[in-house]
Design a protein around this motif. Structure first.
Motif, short mmCIF file in Angstrom:
data_model
loop_
_atom_site.label_atom_id
_atom_site.label_comp_id
_atom_site.label_asym_id
_atom_site.label_seq_id
_atom_site.Cartn_x
_atom_site.Cartn_y
_atom_site.Cartn_z
N PRO A 116 21.65 90.96 37.11
CA PRO A 116 21.55 92.10 38.01
C PRO A 116 22.13 91.80 39.40
CG PRO A 116 19.42 91.60 37.00
CD PRO A 116 20.36 90.50 36.62
N GLU A 117 22.61 92.85 40.03
CA GLU A 117 23.17 92.72 41.39
C GLU A 117 22.13 92.19 42.37
OE1 GLU A 117 26.39 93.83 42.56
OE2 GLU A 117 26.74 93.67 40.41
N THR A 118 20.86 92.53 42.13
CA THR A 118 19.80 92.07 43.03
C THR A 118 19.77 90.54 43.04
OG1 THR A 118 18.32 92.38 41.15
CG2 THR A 118 18.26 94.06 42.85
N ALA A 158 23.01 89.06 44.60
CA ALA A 158 23.01 89.21 46.06
C ALA A 158 22.04 88.22 46.71
CB ALA A 158 22.66 90.64 46.44
N GLY A 215 28.73 97.48 37.30
CA GLY A 215 27.52 96.80 36.88
C GLY A 215 27.68 95.99 35.61
N ASP A 245 29.11 93.02 33.26
CA ASP A 245 29.45 91.64 33.58
C ASP A 245 30.65 91.08 32.82
OD1 ASP A 245 27.77 91.09 35.57
OD2 ASP A 245 26.50 89.67 34.49
N GLU A 248 25.57 97.76 51.49
CA GLU A 248 25.53 97.03 50.22
C GLU A 248 24.25 97.28 49.43
OE1 GLU A 248 26.58 92.96 50.70
OE2 GLU A 248 28.67 93.47 51.19
N ARG A 259 24.27 98.46 45.60
CA ARG A 259 23.55 97.75 44.53
C ARG A 259 22.58 98.69 43.82
NH1 ARG A 259 23.94 93.16 48.06
NH2 ARG A 259 22.12 93.75 49.24
N ILE A 301 24.47 100.67 41.32
CA ILE A 301 24.87 99.83 40.18
C ILE A 301 23.67 99.57 39.28
CG2 ILE A 301 25.67 97.53 39.47
CD1 ILE A 301 27.40 97.48 41.99
N GLU A 302 22.54 99.22 39.89
CA GLU A 302 21.34 98.92 39.10
C GLU A 302 20.85 100.15 38.34
OE1 GLU A 302 19.77 95.93 38.39
OE2 GLU A 302 21.75 95.42 39.12
N ARG A 344 23.15 100.54 35.45
CA ARG A 344 23.01 99.42 34.52
C ARG A 344 21.81 99.62 33.59
NH1 ARG A 344 21.49 94.19 34.31
NH2 ARG A 344 19.82 94.69 35.73
N HIS A 377 13.34 94.94 38.94
CA HIS A 377 14.79 95.00 39.11
C HIS A 377 15.39 93.61 39.22
CE1 HIS A 377 13.35 98.94 40.29
NE2 HIS A 377 14.51 99.38 39.88
#
Ligand SMILES: C[S@@+](CC[C@H](N)C(=O)[O-])C[C@H]1O[C@@H](n2cnc3c(N)ncnc32)[C@H](O)[C@@H]1O
Lengths: 242, 294
Positions: A6-8, A11, B173, B175, B271, B275, B278-279, B282, B294
């Motif tokens: 995940p982006e979380t 980051a 999102g 990979d 940002e 995010r 994206i989340e 996703r 998350h």
């Protein structure tokens, strides 16, 4: 291949030294952060959880090809089998909100014990969601059910400043704070997962209590659908002195 | 409207590019009005293709009227010399102009196509010849395909000046290497290649045709678009925040006004919000088991 990170997580780890480090992922859950740490080149990851199902999930998801780098450990974070001063980087991504407040202190102390001097800690969690948010009602229901069944809440949301002060008390000096999500997207899948928790508690209770609880959960799911509410933050610390 | 350098082409493009396929669905008078509306919002980069029905013809009149104000991208799906040479002349004819500012190899999908295009007697020969003859100014590429293929194209085509590819929160999102357009962006950044984003407003695929017949779709796009002002603003801001030089507007004219407003009023996107988008995307098709967090 470790699956989508995940982006979380990406980051939160972006400004941390992960490559070549010995890491402790405190509260491994479904393995998001474990995957992130391995992808970022961790030398070794101890993924600790007290839930055997979670441990199995993490092994399934990221175990393949990482046998030499990953140890999934089923243990209580208040007293882990890890050696003192053995870890370079500790992560606690979404851990604190599931810890009963009474356990938080003991976990912070244990993390400081296993971490070597000058090591780093990343704590990611949710700010208190706004009272006006619909998810707040679902979380309240979840906590009510948990208190009745377990005598403790399922979720506790801490303001970033509270966690910062609490970890500081155990020698962790705060180095930075950033916002991971603003707003937090509570998707249908999240809402469904939280209502499932309510239903599981409801199953433990006599029908007279359990059935209305489950109905309330169902009603909330249809009322909420999905919602964007609150924020998720990341705190990074360095272990100064104890 | 904000402008950004289109790579090293020397062109300063508005952060919104008008996807002129939208003109195909309008009568000439409506097409003229839409172009006026687009120009009123300050948009200076238009994109068209011969495969977009009558879009070239319908763009012609207003394009000629405002030729100096518009940087025009056009494209070809031809892979060989003969076809590409013909298509360039045909597009110039149909548009009624002397020079196309940016001519793009359209819809690159397979490595074998890249072989054909770059071989002797390939489309690139025709495009370069046209460039030498002053019929086109810059050479570009478009692809919905594998990001690695785009990078191969950058490696193999020295005079490539722009690339156009999909970018939105759903794509961002994912990979796998097959979604790593981030790598394309980085490569373009380091080589001064201009970047144009498509599918910024895509919500998902249309339902299967046995559920929703093609004729019953409410929009002309080949994907189901987001279609509220808030969602459009959010998708535009997201795409514009990904270090793309410019974002191409969606193909249905009904959406263009909302997109113009979004681009005119855009204030960027931090940002944490990127995010969040994206989340959110996703989780709609995550292979990871049910998650509380998350
Ligand atoms: C919400 S998950 C964390 C998500 C995870 N960090 C990730 O990145 O996917 C919380 C995890 O902490 C574990 N946990 C909670 N209290 C614990 C404790 N006292 N000791 C060990 N693990 C605990 C839970 O079993 C669960 O695996």
């Amino acid at each position: 291949m470790t699956g989508d990170v995940p982006e979380t997580v990406t980051a939160a780890l972006a400004d941390q030294q992960v490559a070549g480090q010995v890491c402790l992922e405190a509260g491994a859950g479904v393995g998001n952060t474990t995957a992130g740490l391995l992808t970022a080149g961790a030398k070794r990851v101890y993924a600790v959880t007290n839930d055997a199902d979670h441990a199995a999930t993490v092994r399934d998801r990221v175990g393949d090809g990482n046998a030499d780098r990953l140890a999934v450990v089923t243990a209580d974070l208040r007293a882990t089998p890890l050696a003192t001063d053995s870890v370079d980087l500790v992560t606690a991504h979404g851990l604190c909100n599931v810890l009963p407040p009474a356990d938080l202190n003991a976990v912070a102390a244990e993390l400081a014990r296993v971490a070597r001097p000058d090591s780093h800690l990343v704590v990611d969690d949710y700010a208190v969601p706004p009272a006006s948010a619909a998810v707040t009602r679902l979380f309240a229901l979840e906590n009510a059910a948990a208190r009745v069944v377990d005598g403790r809440p399922a979720l506790t949301f801490y303001p970033a400043g509270v966690l910062a002060a609490m970890f500081a008390d155990h020698g962790w000096a705060i180095e930075r704070r950033k916002t991971l999500l603003d707003p937090v997207p509570w998707t249908e899948a999240h809402i469904e997962a939280h209502s499932d928790v309510v239903r599981e508690y409801a199953d433990e209770l006599p029908d007279v209590v359990g059935e209305p609880l489950a109905t309330m959960a169902d009603n909330l799911v249809s009322a909420i659908g999905s919602e964007r509410a609150g924020t998720m933050y990341s705190l990074a610390f360095r272990l100064a002195d104890r | 409207m904000e402008t950004r350098a289109l790579g090293d082409t020397g062109q300063e493009s508005t952060v919104l590019t008008f996807g002129s396929i939208a003109l195909n669905w309008l009568e000439q008078e409506g097409a003229n009005q839409l172009v006026e509306l687009v120009l009123d919002h300050g948009v200076n980069h238009f994109d068209v293709a011969p495969t977009y029905g009558d879009a070239e013809l319908k763009l012609g009149p207003k394009l000629r009227q405002y030729r100096e104000e518009v940087f025009l991208g056009c494209k070809t799906q031809e892979r060989e010399y003969e076809g590409a040479a013909q298509k360039i002349d045909r597009s110039l004819n149909r548009l009624g102009i002397d020079t196309i500012d940016l001519y793009q190899i359209h819809g690159l999908e397979y490595e074998a196509e890249l072989d054909t295009i770059t071989a002797d007697g390939g489309a690139l020969d025709a495009i370069r010849e046209a460039k030498a003859a002053g019929k086109i100014d810059h050479i570009g590429l478009t692809s919905h395909g594998n990001p690695q293929l785009i990078i191969d194209a950058i490696d193999r085509i020295d005079d490539l000046e722009t690339v156009m590819f999909p970018l939105n929160p759903v794509v961002a999102g994912k990979d796998g290497d097959e979604y790593d357009y981030e790598a394309v962006l980085e490569r373009c950044e380091s080589e001064g290649i201009g970047t144009l984003g498509i599918k910024a407003f895509a919500k998902g695929s249309w339902p299967p045709t046995d559920e929703l017949a093609e004729a019953d779709r409410p929009y002309a796009n080949w994907y189901e678009p987001v279609d509220t002002p808030e969602a459009i603003r959010e998708r535009f801001d997201f795409a514009a925040a990904q270090s793309l030089d410019t974002v191409v507007s969606p193909g249905d004219p009904k959406l263009v006004k909302m997109v113009l407003d979004a681009a005119s009023r855009s204030e960027g996107m931090d940002e944490a919000r990127q995010r969040a988008l994206i989340e959110e995307a996703r989780h709609d098709d995550s292979p990871v088991p049910e998650q509380l967090h998350h």
